[in-house]
Write a protein that holds these residues in place. Structure first.
Motif, mmCIF file in Angstrom:
data_model
loop_
_atom_site.group_PDB
_atom_site.id
_atom_site.type_symbol
_atom_site.label_atom_id
_atom_site.label_comp_id
_atom_site.label_asym_id
_atom_site.label_seq_id
_atom_site.Cartn_x
_atom_site.Cartn_y
_atom_site.Cartn_z
ATOM 1 N N ALA A 175 -10.377 0.496 -5.720
ATOM 2 C CA ALA A 175 -10.750 1.901 -5.118
ATOM 3 C C ALA A 175 -10.654 2.871 -6.109
ATOM 4 N N GLU A 176 -9.785 2.802 -7.212
ATOM 5 C CA GLU A 176 -9.376 3.648 -8.466
ATOM 6 C C GLU A 176 -9.048 2.878 -9.285
ATOM 7 N N GLN A 177 -9.144 3.204 -10.672
ATOM 8 C CA GLN A 177 -8.722 2.583 -11.938
ATOM 9 C C GLN A 177 -8.771 3.709 -13.037
ATOM 10 N N TRP B 96 -5.897 -5.176 16.119
ATOM 11 C CA TRP B 96 -5.766 -3.658 15.573
ATOM 12 C C TRP B 96 -6.511 -3.801 14.183
ATOM 13 N N ARG B 97 -7.285 -2.432 13.862
ATOM 14 C CA ARG B 97 -7.960 -2.576 12.697
ATOM 15 C C ARG B 97 -7.115 -1.485 11.722
ATOM 16 N N LEU B 98 -6.568 -2.304 10.781
ATOM 17 C CA LEU B 98 -5.915 -1.046 9.553
ATOM 18 C C LEU B 98 -6.714 -1.292 8.183
ATOM 19 N N ASP B 99 -6.589 0.077 7.720
ATOM 20 C CA ASP B 99 -6.876 0.170 6.199
ATOM 21 C C ASP B 99 -5.776 0.191 5.552
ATOM 22 N N LEU B 100 -5.908 -0.571 4.629
ATOM 23 C CA LEU B 100 -4.735 -0.922 3.453
ATOM 24 C C LEU B 100 -5.092 -0.579 2.110
ATOM 25 N N ARG B 101 -4.177 0.305 1.520
ATOM 26 C CA ARG B 101 -4.377 0.366 0.113
ATOM 27 C C ARG B 101 -3.079 0.341 -0.723
ATOM 28 N N VAL B 102 -3.155 -0.084 -1.869
ATOM 29 C CA VAL B 102 -1.720 -0.647 -2.497
ATOM 30 C C VAL B 102 -2.290 0.267 -4.047
ATOM 31 N N GLU B 103 -1.180 1.020 -4.388
ATOM 32 C CA GLU B 103 -1.358 1.636 -5.569
ATOM 33 C C GLU B 103 -0.054 1.218 -6.707
ATOM 34 N N TYR B 104 -0.831 0.558 -7.806
ATOM 35 C CA TYR B 104 0.170 -0.076 -8.875
ATOM 36 C C TYR B 104 -0.084 1.007 -10.039
ATOM 37 N N ARG B 105 0.970 1.387 -10.357
ATOM 38 C CA ARG B 105 1.294 2.511 -11.519
ATOM 39 C C ARG B 105 2.360 1.965 -12.542
#
Length: 307
Positions: free
Chosen positions: A101-103, A122-131
């Motif tokens: 989604a972003e880099q 259930w419907r879930l939108d999942l996002r994980v950000e590695y920094r």
């Protein structure tokens, strides 16, 4: 097929002397090195992810007894992903594809849509950000409920940490927790016990030795900011720290004693969890996310390897 990668596309982040590798399948962490030292006991590019290494555990971590639970008066039955113990284990996204989604420099954000299904409607939108930054690796989770009804969920992760040149037996462990869960033969909680003064008391740094851990620790001793930190250190002073913010209420520690070959007791899985095992049944520390509400939690890894 040449160059077949079971974990899909590989993304690499770098900052200073740090390098992290994140994978498409499961969105997990395959490698993390600091100063050329690999402190994550990950896996090869051509290898199928073993023993949950670096995986993201959602919408629940750990085990659910018989894969069966009730929510809002409705019964739900999940597939038994740990058939030998008749449990559902570690959620539903470990083998799903995640997309970028972003880099940018030092940042990689992946997203995954968990669609309604039998056992978890259930419907879930999942996002994980590695920094990657001067203080190490930071991982932030965002979970948004796209359903018409409140959704129950929990978050966990499964990194194995090691200090090369030392076995688990030689490491000193610190776990800021006052209690541990007692489990039955299916690794499901049947009670709790205070750790004070016993062999599971790691509130002060203590050598692991021959102790075997596959243990959930709770009633955490919080840092000043509300978070908590679990640490391993070697006799030579090198140390690795895994920290989590106030949204994570439990730590699962696993000394890899059931793994075979070179992975046997080579690393310690230090797993931050928002809720304990079987939380979908007990409701303990389970998040209830309202429609269109977003939950956020952050954890990370910091290494102190000396000069």
């Amino acid at each position: 097929m040449t160059n077949f990668r079971p974990s899909g596309t590989q993304w690499t982040l770098s900052h200073g002397d740090q390098t992290a590798t994140v994978v498409e399948v499961g969105g997990g962490l395959r490698g993390y090195s600091v100063g050329g030292t690999e402190i994550l006991d990950g896996y090869a590019e051509g290898e199928l992810c073993p023993a949950g290494s670096g995986q993201l555990l959602m919408p629940w971590p750990n085990r659910i007894r018989d894969g069966h639970y009730r929510h809002a008066g409705q019964a739900h039955q999940l597939p038994l992903s740990e058939p030998s113990l008749h449990n559902a284990i570690h959620g539903l996204v470990r083998w799903l594809p995640w997309h970028v989604a972003e880099q940018s420099d030092g940042l990689l954000a992946l997203e995954c849509g968990l669609e309604p299904q039998i056992g978890y409607p259930w419907r879930l939108d999942l996002r994980v950000e590695y920094r990657l930054g001067d203080l190490g690796l930071t991982v932030t989770h965002h979970v948004t409920n796209r359903s018409a009804d409140p959704a129950p969920f929990g978050v966990g992760t499964h990194p194995y940490l090691r200090i090369p040149g030392h076995t688990v037996d030689e490491l000193t462990l610190t776990v800021p927790a006052r209690t541990r869960l007692l489990v039955d033969g299916r690794m499901l909680p049947i009670g709790a016990a205070k750790v004070a003064g016993g062999e599971f008391d790691f509130t002060e740094p203590r050598r692991i030795g021959a102790l075997e851990l596959d243990t959930a620790f709770g009633d955490l001793v919080r840092d000043g900011d509300g978070g908590s930190t679990v640490s391993i250190s070697a006799p030579d002073g090198r140390a690795v720290h895994v920290w989590a913010d106030a949204n994570f209420h439990w730590w699962q520690l696993f000394t890899a004693h059931t793994l075979t070959g070179e992975r046997h007791r080579r690393a310690v899985a230090i797993e931050p969890m928002t809720c304990p095992p079987d939380a979908m049944r007990s409701g303990r520390d389970l998040v209830e996310l309202a429609p269109d509400e977003t939950w956020q939690g952050t954890w990370g890894i910091r290494a102190d390897l000396g000069a």
